[in-house]
Design an enzyme around this catalytic site. Structure first.
Site, PDB file in Angstrom:
ATOM      1  N   LEU A  33       0.816  -1.219   0.000  1.00 33.52           N
ATOM      2  CA  LEU A  33       0.000   0.000   0.000  1.00 33.52           C
ATOM      3  C   LEU A  33       0.849   1.268   0.000  1.00 33.52           C
ATOM      4  O   LEU A  33       1.881   1.331   0.664  1.00 33.52           O
ATOM      5  CB  LEU A  33      -0.916  -0.002   1.226  1.00 33.52           C
ATOM      6  CG  LEU A  33      -1.829  -1.226   1.378  1.00 33.52           C
ATOM      7  CD1 LEU A  33      -2.651  -1.112   2.659  1.00 33.52           C
ATOM      8  CD2 LEU A  33      -2.738  -1.416   0.168  1.00 33.52           C
ATOM      9  N   GLU A  35       0.375   5.897  -0.708  1.00 38.29           N
ATOM     10  CA  GLU A  35      -0.562   6.991  -0.405  1.00 38.29           C
ATOM     11  C   GLU A  35      -1.788   6.986  -1.333  1.00 38.29           C
ATOM     12  O   GLU A  35      -2.843   7.497  -0.966  1.00 38.29           O
ATOM     13  CB  GLU A  35       0.135   8.356  -0.475  1.00 38.29           C
ATOM     14  CG  GLU A  35       1.072   8.641   0.686  1.00 38.29           C
ATOM     15  CD  GLU A  35       2.483   8.098   0.473  1.00 38.29           C
ATOM     16  OE1 GLU A  35       2.669   7.189  -0.394  1.00 38.29           O
ATOM     17  OE2 GLU A  35       3.408   8.563   1.150  1.00 38.29           O
ATOM     18  N   HIS A  37      -3.405   4.271  -2.267  1.00 39.25           N
ATOM     19  CA  HIS A  37      -4.364   3.379  -1.576  1.00 39.25           C
ATOM     20  C   HIS A  37      -4.926   4.057  -0.327  1.00 39.25           C
ATOM     21  O   HIS A  37      -6.113   3.920  -0.007  1.00 39.25           O
ATOM     22  CB  HIS A  37      -3.673   2.083  -1.150  1.00 39.25           C
ATOM     23  CG  HIS A  37      -3.139   1.261  -2.280  1.00 39.25           C
ATOM     24  ND1 HIS A  37      -1.800   1.059  -2.497  1.00 39.25           N
ATOM     25  CD2 HIS A  37      -3.786   0.589  -3.267  1.00 39.25           C
ATOM     26  CE1 HIS A  37      -1.635   0.294  -3.550  1.00 39.25           C
ATOM     27  NE2 HIS A  37      -2.822  -0.003  -4.044  1.00 39.25           N
ATOM     28  N   VAL A 176      -2.791  10.026  -6.899  1.00 33.98           N
ATOM     29  CA  VAL A 176      -1.915  10.668  -5.905  1.00 33.98           C
ATOM     30  C   VAL A 176      -0.499  10.631  -6.461  1.00 33.98           C
ATOM     31  O   VAL A 176      -0.058   9.610  -6.999  1.00 33.98           O
ATOM     32  CB  VAL A 176      -1.985   9.945  -4.541  1.00 33.98           C
ATOM     33  CG1 VAL A 176      -1.059  10.598  -3.531  1.00 33.98           C
ATOM     34  CG2 VAL A 176      -3.417   9.944  -4.023  1.00 33.98           C
ATOM     35  N   SER A 186       2.767   0.882  -6.692  1.00 37.11           N
ATOM     36  CA  SER A 186       3.546  -0.167  -6.010  1.00 37.11           C
ATOM     37  C   SER A 186       4.743  -0.554  -6.863  1.00 37.11           C
ATOM     38  O   SER A 186       5.770  -0.984  -6.344  1.00 37.11           O
ATOM     39  CB  SER A 186       2.669  -1.404  -5.771  1.00 37.11           C
ATOM     40  OG  SER A 186       1.500  -1.033  -5.079  1.00 37.11           O
ATOM     41  N   ARG A 187       4.610  -0.407  -8.190  1.00 36.25           N
ATOM     42  CA  ARG A 187       5.687  -0.836  -9.090  1.00 36.25           C
ATOM     43  C   ARG A 187       6.829   0.178  -9.190  1.00 36.25           C
ATOM     44  O   ARG A 187       7.836  -0.105  -9.828  1.00 36.25           O
ATOM     45  CB  ARG A 187       5.117  -1.138 -10.482  1.00 36.25           C
ATOM     46  CG  ARG A 187       4.295  -2.427 -10.506  1.00 36.25           C
ATOM     47  CD  ARG A 187       3.831  -2.757 -11.916  1.00 36.25           C
ATOM     48  NE  ARG A 187       3.315  -4.100 -12.039  1.00 36.25           N
ATOM     49  CZ  ARG A 187       2.019  -4.421 -12.115  1.00 36.25           C
ATOM     50  NH1 ARG A 187       1.097  -3.480 -12.066  1.00 36.25           N
ATOM     51  NH2 ARG A 187       1.639  -5.677 -12.246  1.00 36.25           N
TER      52      ARG A 187
END
Ligand code: PAF
Length: 287
Positions: A33, A35, A37, A176, A186-187
């Site tokens: 997770l 920001e 998410h 964001v 995430s990547r």
């Protein structure tokens, strides 16, 4: 905050809430997770009695040469983020729990998926809608929250809910960004130091395109050409796609005038494939 790994246990608990007419806000994720998410969770917290977060790296939406095995995972960290974001339930099933047998029935996307990521990742959105359908049945949320970074996914989920009559409100939440403009993902951890430094130019290109639109350039072909030239001149990875389409229909357009247009980019670095976009409303950005 409770953590469930079994479908039946979660359903039993959630059913008690639905009986009392409590609203359930649902944020489906693949974990790790950030920001982006957190923003989804914050919105869900504001608008619902109960917040459910799912963390499941869904094998069905990864192609054979994609990053299923290396997709970043850190449940201990996710648990902390969930706690501070006011999550009530985390659903954290295993692959065996979600797919005890090879599925006999899957959901297939028949529109909006032959462009953008859908055309580059065959079967990806079938995997997404299959798992989201399962998750919607398990959680039975009042509202479900999706980020606009995956604008195509959000448009397809709208169609899933409409076509299958899910009584769920889909809430779309803005992208964001890091302070330098790079969209949170995430990547992003896959980027080398040099790639991380130049990656904000992906959004810079999109902002320049917006400025051209604000000055009156409404021709999608010319706008796309200029954006591709900017990327080719300033970045050292590879354009996967740059497209300007109507939104949420995802159809080709010949002018931006009077349209909600999605300008979407996928850009490949050595290990990371990054996506970003802006939505432009009748010649103006919508956010
Ligand atoms: O956007 C994601 O993280 C995934 O595609 C989703 C919606 C959780 C389905 O696996």
């Amino acid at each position: 905050m409770k953590i469930y790994t079994k479908v039946k246990d979660l359903q039993k608990d959630l059913m008690a809430y639905s009986k009392f007419g409590k609203s359930i806000g649902f944020v489906p994720t693949m974990g790790y997770l950030h920001e982006g998410h957190q923003k989804l969770l914050n919105e869900a917290r504001k608008e619902n009695d109960i917040v459910v977060l799912s963390i499941f790296v869904n094998p069905l939406q990864f192609g054979p040469n994609e990053d299923l095995d290396t997709y970043p995972r850190d449940f201990a960290r996710d648990e902390q983020v969930a706690k501070v974001s006011g999550v009530d339930y985390i659903f954290y099933p295993s692959v065996e729990e979600m797919y005890p047998k090879t599925p006999c029935v899957k959901v297939f996307v028949t529109g909006k998926s032959d462009v953008l990521c859908g055309s580059k990742r065959p079967g990806h959105f079938d995997g997404v809608v299959t798992v989201v359908t399962k998750l919607f049945h398990i959680v039975q949320p009042t509202r479900a929250y999706f980020g606009l970074k995956d604008a195509q996914q959000a448009a397809i989920i709208d169609s899933l809910v409409a076509d299958f009559n899910f009584p769920i409100e889909i809430v779309k939440v803005d992208i964001v960004r890091e302070s330098d403009g790079l969209a949170k993902s995430s990547r992003n951890v896959y980027l080398t130091e040099e790639e991380r430094q130049e990656a904000p130019l992906i959004y810079k290109g999109l902002k320049q395109l917006k400025e051209s639109v604000a000055k009156g350039q409404m021709n999608p072909f010319d706008l796309k050409q200029a954006l591709c030239t900017f990327y080719e001149t300033n970045l050292h990875g590879q354009i996967d796609y740059v497209e300007i389409l109507s939104y949420p229909d995802l159809k080709p357009i010949s002018t931006l005038i009077g349209q909600t247009a999605l300008v979407a980019v996928a850009y490949k670095y050595s290990k990371a494939r990054l996506i970003d976009n802006v939505l432009i409303q009748g010649g103006k950005e919508t956010k």
